[in-house]
Structures are given as structure tokens and as C-alpha cells.
Design an enzyme around this catalytic site. Structure first.
Site, short mmCIF file in Angstrom:
data_model
loop_
_atom_site.label_atom_id
_atom_site.label_comp_id
_atom_site.label_asym_id
_atom_site.label_seq_id
_atom_site.Cartn_x
_atom_site.Cartn_y
_atom_site.Cartn_z
N ASP A 177 12.08 -4.02 -29.07
CA ASP A 177 12.14 -5.14 -30.01
C ASP A 177 13.15 -4.91 -31.12
O ASP A 177 13.66 -5.87 -31.72
CB ASP A 177 10.75 -5.37 -30.60
CG ASP A 177 10.72 -6.52 -31.58
OD1 ASP A 177 10.98 -7.67 -31.16
OD2 ASP A 177 10.44 -6.30 -32.77
N MET A 258 8.53 -11.59 -36.70
CA MET A 258 9.56 -12.58 -37.02
C MET A 258 10.96 -12.10 -36.67
O MET A 258 11.93 -12.82 -36.90
CB MET A 258 9.52 -12.89 -38.53
CG MET A 258 8.22 -13.52 -39.00
SD MET A 258 7.96 -15.15 -38.26
CE MET A 258 9.35 -16.04 -38.93
N ARG A 259 11.08 -10.88 -36.10
CA ARG A 259 12.41 -10.35 -35.82
C ARG A 259 13.16 -11.22 -34.80
O ARG A 259 14.37 -11.44 -34.93
CB ARG A 259 12.33 -8.91 -35.34
CG ARG A 259 13.70 -8.26 -35.14
CD ARG A 259 13.59 -6.79 -34.85
NE ARG A 259 13.20 -6.04 -36.04
CZ ARG A 259 12.06 -5.37 -36.15
NH1 ARG A 259 11.20 -5.36 -35.16
NH2 ARG A 259 11.78 -4.71 -37.25
N ALA A 260 12.46 -11.74 -33.81
CA ALA A 260 13.11 -12.57 -32.80
C ALA A 260 13.70 -13.82 -33.44
O ALA A 260 14.82 -14.23 -33.10
CB ALA A 260 12.11 -12.95 -31.71
N VAL A 263 16.90 -12.79 -35.28
CA VAL A 263 17.98 -12.41 -34.37
C VAL A 263 18.57 -13.64 -33.70
O VAL A 263 19.80 -13.78 -33.59
CB VAL A 263 17.49 -11.39 -33.32
CG1 VAL A 263 18.54 -11.19 -32.24
CG2 VAL A 263 17.16 -10.07 -33.99
#
Length: 647
Positions: A177, A258-260, A263
Site C-alpha cells: 500500500d 486514505m492513501r489510495a 495517490v
């Protein structure tokens, strides 16, 4: 095809424009070059697919770096798999400390990669703590050092690229991830393309300089486009409509955190700038999702990374509705009553992870049964029973194997146990002082500070954990084939395999049934392959346990030649009822003794059930001079501690 510039030496440059195919990989690298904040690219693929070639060629496209008023080309820094943390982030400059008496800092590889490319080949074999350091630096653009009495930070903005062969083991989902984008590559099956690859490679080998000059104009034009796109980034508008589309898409695929979302937003902006646009559109979001979501859907160690284009289309269609809404959707919609609620794709709920129906052929092309025909009375194994957190099985003593999380070992990390002359494990302060004290008189010290010399320096011998080779010998014979029993055994082995994955072990699987003991999975770090083959294992027939122990002994001997430092642990799951010959039980005990004499640690898991118990598994454990545990005692929730030795 692998066309890396190894023939001309490690400093040779293969033109980026000369690489044949790999369009998606090229796009991912270009987008990260346009916007390094995306977080890098993980390249997954079989060997010989130009992964290293494309990455090394990327540096020629990056803008030059200006330091102290001077301009230099962007660098490509390669991080060796065996690097230590102080070599990566930097540490105290011991030579200057001992020579000049002043505190000084020696920068690490991350400092050298600033405004360039940091390349990690076989990133799945890199120590987990180093992967965390790299990904933190790639995400923040700075490195913070708190060690050896030093507290500082320095800029480290770079394009992080990791390459890996999934057959050698996967990255943990938590680390997957942290990579911004991922690309799966494979060698082309198109004859014309393969011919062109060979033709260009041979042309390069004949005259590298002329070959590079041939593609220099194309590379220069591409570098100019990247520089232009970088300058256009701040002017690209990301409207709320597309932000809502991104959020709805990530929610539909049930990604963690919330990283997706971040990105995909950064990648969409970079893609819009790359195509020359001033506003993010739906197509930009789609391209970003195709690169940023596949590896984030891997919720379990045994899930396959990937993204079905049809499911992406469906999710995007539903995200369109959310993107057009002026007000946020109602919280916690009930999918059974709310017609506007966006249901998750079936795969997001793990629908693809259910066991195959009984009797269905194994989808693995290698086959779980070694290619042999089914024995009379054989049948597919029952679905695995419930999984659980297993108790710790470990090899006794202290080893020197690959870093992991199972058995005790000497390593560069962990607690300091005593001082040694080599400082590779960090400075052992007390040991250094004690080494210097006897020489103070000859050094002219009467009072004041202790006088140190380089020869006084002592390192810390540290004790950590190592990964082992865990060999599973699974008895799948007729006496074990009762549906409830084999289901419980299979569930236990899957739990043990999950434990091996988390502890960074290599695994091998030997299935004993019928007339032979088959190595259905040679030693590998790819634990998910072991699970797939185990779940489609056939059961029934005789129980040639002696052959199972002898095959395990052979596997141990072969692996010692390849990796002498990695210690082996043989885990046998059986009821001990060897059959197939008149003296099958005695042969099994003799083979078990040979396995024990090989030096491999062993644990026998007794799967015998019922009112009448013969206790044959206990005899096998004693013959191996190993541990013994009942199948019902494997759960760590039921019984704590390591496995007990055989009585």
C-alpha cells in the site's frame, strides 16, 4: 525480454526510447517523474522482462540537479538488498569523531538519490524496516535521522522504483500500500516484438555509443516534455466533481485508509499535465485508478493483486452518479433499501477467495499432484477448516540466517548482548570504554578525558530473529481422509502457512499419500502458491510416511547447499499410521531417525482422534528428537508458549 545494459558495464546507459513494449510501465515511470509525490512505482514481473532496463534509462529523462550553483545530471542510486539502515539513512562519521573529536554526520544512500531515482531490485527480499524507511522518505520528501546522538533531517525527493519477481515471495499488503503505483509486466508473445527486442539488444552490444546516439533525439524530446509537464502541474485544476469520483471509486473497492485517494488524485493531476491539459477529467482518473488500485485490493496475504477491468468500469459508472451529486450522499446507506447506494464489487468482499467446488480441477498449471494419476480411492480434500493464530514453533539455539521473525539469531538489529571487535552492529559504548582503559597510561593520560583510538572501537553483538525454511510434511492418506479430520488438518496448515508468511520464512510442502511422497512445492518464499496447492490437494490411499521423511531430508540437504545459513524446521502433520508395507511403521521410525540426525529441527503434529489412540505420532517425534504437539493444541489462543519437546 531483459535487455539491461550489463554488457557495457554498470555505468552504461540504455536509451529510454529504445525499450520495446512495456507501455504501461513507461507511463507509470513518466508520471512519477512528473510528480515525484505520487510515491514511486512497484514493478512486478517474471525475470527477463526489461524491468531494470527501463528504470535505469529513466535518469536520462529527469531534469538536471542544481547544487551550490552547479548543475549535474540526475543520479540513479541502487540500493543493495543487504544494505544496513545506517548505510541507507546515514549515521555518525566515526572516523571524524575519533580523529577530530567532533560530532559529524555521514550521509546515506537516500541523500545521494535526492532529485534522482532510487532503485531497489528484488524489493520483496529487502528487510521490512528498510522498506518502511524508503517509503516514508518517498512520501515526505525528507529523511529524519534520530540515532547515535544525532538529530537532523535532510531533503530526499526521488523517484522510488522497486522491482520484484512474485515467484520469490510477495511484499506484505501493508508495504504494498505504501507504493504509489504498481505495474505487472510480462514478456511479449508477439513474434515481431520479440525479434525487435533481440535486434536492438545486439545492435547495442556492437556499439553502445552509436546506439545511444541514434535514440538521443527521442530521449531529449521526451525529457523536454517531462520538464514542461512538471512546470504545468501547479496550474492543473482538480474539480470537486473528479474528487468525488475518486472518493466514490476508492469507497466502492473498500480500500483501507486514505492513501489510495491521495495517490489517485496526484496521479490524475500528473496525467492531465502530461497530456497537456489544464483540468483533470474522467479519463485521467481512470488511468490513475488502473495504476494505483490493483495492489491495494490485496486484503489478505493469500489474495492475488489485480484489478478486473469490468469491475473498474462498473465502479466508475457508479462513481459517476456520486460525482454528479451536489450534496454528499447520506451516511451509512442500507444497500437493501437504498437504490442509490453503491454496492461493493464482489471481489472486494472476498468472493473470489472461496475454495473451489469439490472435484474441480486445479487452476494452477503446475498442478498440485505432481502430474500423477489419482490413486484408487482418492478424492478431493475437504475445504479447509477454520483458521487461527498458531502458537510459535521455532528452531532451538541461535542462528545466522536471513532476517525474519521466527527463531533467535545474531543480527544487526535487536537487543545488544555483548561487545565484539567489529562495529557493524552499532557502537557498544561500554565495550569501547573498557577496551580503551588499559592503554591510558601509555597514551600519556594522567587526568581528564578518556583518550580513544580507532582500535578501541567495539561493536554490539545483537540478537534478533531469523526466517527459517519450514517444510510441511502432510499425511493425506486414507486414515487421514475423513472429511472432518482432513478439513481440520488443512485449516491448521493454512494457519501455519500464514504464520510462515508473517515471519518471512521460506516454505516447502510434501504430500504423503498413495504410493509416494510428492514435493508439491519446492522451497520458495511465495507462500500463497503453497496455499493454492494445498487447497486442491487430493486425499486417500496408503501412507508411505518413510518416503515423506526421506524426501524432507533430501530437501533439507539441497537447501543447505544453496543457503547454508538458513535453518530448517520440519513440521509433520500425521496420525502416525504408516501403511504400504508389512514393516511400514518400523521403516517410518527409521526414516524419522535419519531426518533427526540430519540436524533439522522438527515438530510432529499429532492428528489422531477418537477413543482408541495408538500413539504412533509420539514415537515418530521421539525418533526425530523433535517437538510434539496435538492438533487441538496448535492454537495460540488455547495454549501459549513454544512447542514442548517430545518426552
Amino acid at each position: 525480454m531483459e535487455i539491461a545494459a550489463d554488457a557495457a558495464g554498470p555505468d552504461a546507459t540504455y536509451p529510454f526510447s529504445a525499450v520495446v513494449g512495456q507501455d504501461r510501465l513507461r507511463l507509470a515511470l513518466i508520471l512519477c517523474a512528473v510528480h515525484p509525490g505520487i510515491g514511486g512505482v512497484l514493478v512486478r514481473g517474471e525475470k527477463g522482462t526489461a524491468k531494470s532496463t527501463v528504470v535505469r534509462a529513466l535518469t536520462t529523462l529527469l531534469p538536471p540537479v542544481v547544487t551550490e550553483g552547479r548543475e549535474r545530471p540526475a543520479r540513479l542510486v541502487e540500493l543493495p538488498v543487504g544494505a544496513t539502515e545506517d548505510r541507507v539513512v546515514g549515521s555518525i562519521d566515526l572516523e571524524r569523531v575519533l580523529r577530530d573529536g567532533e560530532k559529524a554526520f555521514a550521509p546515506g544512500l537516500l541523500a545521494g538519490a535526492h532529485d534522482g531515482v532510487l532503485y531497489v531490485d528484488e524489493v520483496n527480499l529487502l528487510h521490512d524496516h528498510l522498506v518502511d524507511v524508503l517509503l516514508d522518505a518517498a512520501a515526505m520528501g525528507r529523511v529524519h535521522v534520530e540515532r547515535d546522538g544525532i538529530s537532523l533531517s535532510y531533503p530526499a525527493r526521488f523517484v522510488l522504483v522497486g522491482t520484484m519477481n512474485p515467484e520469490e515471495g510477495e511484499l506484505r499488503p501493508q508495504l504494498l500500500d505504501r507504493f504509489g503505483l504498481t505495474v505487472d509486466v510480462a514478456a511479449s508473445r508477439d513474434v515481431d516484438e520479440r525479434v525487435e527486442v533481440v535486434r536492438r539488444r545486439m545492435a547495442y552490444e556492437r556499439d553502445p555509443a552509436a546506439f545511444a546516439a541514434r535514440y538521443a533525439p527521442e530521449d531529449a524530446a521526451l525529457a523536454a516534455e517531462i520538464a514542461t509537464a512538471r512546470g504545468r502541474l501547479t496550474g492543473v485544476d482538480l474539480p470537486d466533481t473528479e474528487l468525488r469520483r475518486i472518493a466514490a471509486l476508492c469507497a466502492a473497492f473498500d480500500v483501507d485508509g486514505m492513501r489510495a485517494d491521495l495517490v489517485i488524485a496526484r496521479t490524475a493531476v500528473a496525467h492531465a499535465a502530461w497530456r497537456g491539459g489544464t483540468r483533470v477529467e474522467a479519463d485521467d482518473v481512470r488511468v490513475a485508478a488502473e495504476l494505483a488500485l490493483p495492489h491495494r485490493r490485496r486484503r489478505d496475504p493469500f489474495d492475488e493483486p489485480g484489478l478486473d477491468p469490468r469491475q473498474l468500469d462498473d465502479a466508475l459508472d457508479r462513481a459517476d452518479d456520486a460525482a454528479r451529486e451536489e450534496e454528499p450522499p447520506r451516511s451509512d446507506p442500507d444497500p437493501d433499501t437504498d437504490p442509490d447506494a453503491a454496492p461493493r464489487p464482489p471481489e472486494a468482499d472476498g468472493a473470489d477467495d472461496s475454495p473451489s467446488p469439490e472435484g474441480e480441477p486445479d487452476p494452477d498449471p503446475d498442478g498440485p499432484d505432481g502430474g500423477g494419476a489419482p490413486e484408487p480411492g482418492e478424492r478431493p480434500a475437504a475445504p479447509p477448516g477454520s483458521e487461527f493464530r498458531t502458537r510459535l514453533l521455532e528452531v532451538p539455539g541461535v542462528g545466522d540466517g536471513a532476517p525474519g521473525r521466527r527463531s533467535r539469531s545474531r543480527s544487526n538489529r535487536g537487543r545488544a548482548v555483548h561487545a565484539i571487535e567489529s562495529p557493524s552492529g552499532g557502537i557498544h559504548l561500554v565495550g569501547t570504554v573498557l577496551a580503551a582503559v588499559p592503554h591510558q597510561g601509555e597514551r600519556g593520560r594522567a587526568s581528564g578525558r578518556l583518550r580513544l583510538e580507532a582500535r578501541d572501537l567495539r561493536g554490539a553483538q545483537r540478537e534478533g530473529r531469523e526466517g527459517n525454511l519450514v517444510i510441511f510434511v502432510v499425511d493425506a492418506s486414507g486414515s487421514m481422509a475423513a472429511r472432518e479430520r482432513i478439513s481440520a488438518v488443512t485449516g491448521a496448515v493454512v494457519s501455519l502457512l500464514r504464520d510462515a508468511y508473517q515471519r518471512r520464512d521460506k516454505v516447502a510442502v510434501i504430500v504423503v499419500r498413495g504410493s509416494a511422497a510428492d514435493v508439491v512445492l519446492p522451497p520458495t518464499s511465495s507462500v500463497d502458491i503453497a496455499v493454492r496447492r494445498l487447497r486442491s490437494m487430493r486425499t486417500g490411499g496408503k501412507s508411505p510416511l518413510a518416503q515423506g521423511f526421506l524426501r524432507a531430508r533430501e530437501v533439507v540437504a539441497r537447501e543447505r547447499l544453496r543457503d547454508p545459513a538458513r535453518r530448517a524446521l520440519v513440521v509433520t502433520l500425521t496420525d502416525g499410521r504408516a501403511t504400504g508395507a508389512r514393516d511400514a511403521v518400523e521403516k517410518a521410525r527409521a526414516a524419522a531417525r535419519l531426518l533427526g540426525e540430519s540436524g533439522a529441527a522438527s515438530v510432529t503434529v499429532d492428528c489422531e482422534t477418537g477413543m482408541v489412540r495408538l500413539g504412533l505420532a509420539v514415537d515418530l517425534a521421539r525418533a526425530q528428537r523433535g517437538g510434539y504437539v496435538r492438533l487441538t493444541e496448535m492454537s495460540a489462543q488455547q495454549v501459549a508458549g513454544v512447542v514442548r519437546a517430545a518426552a
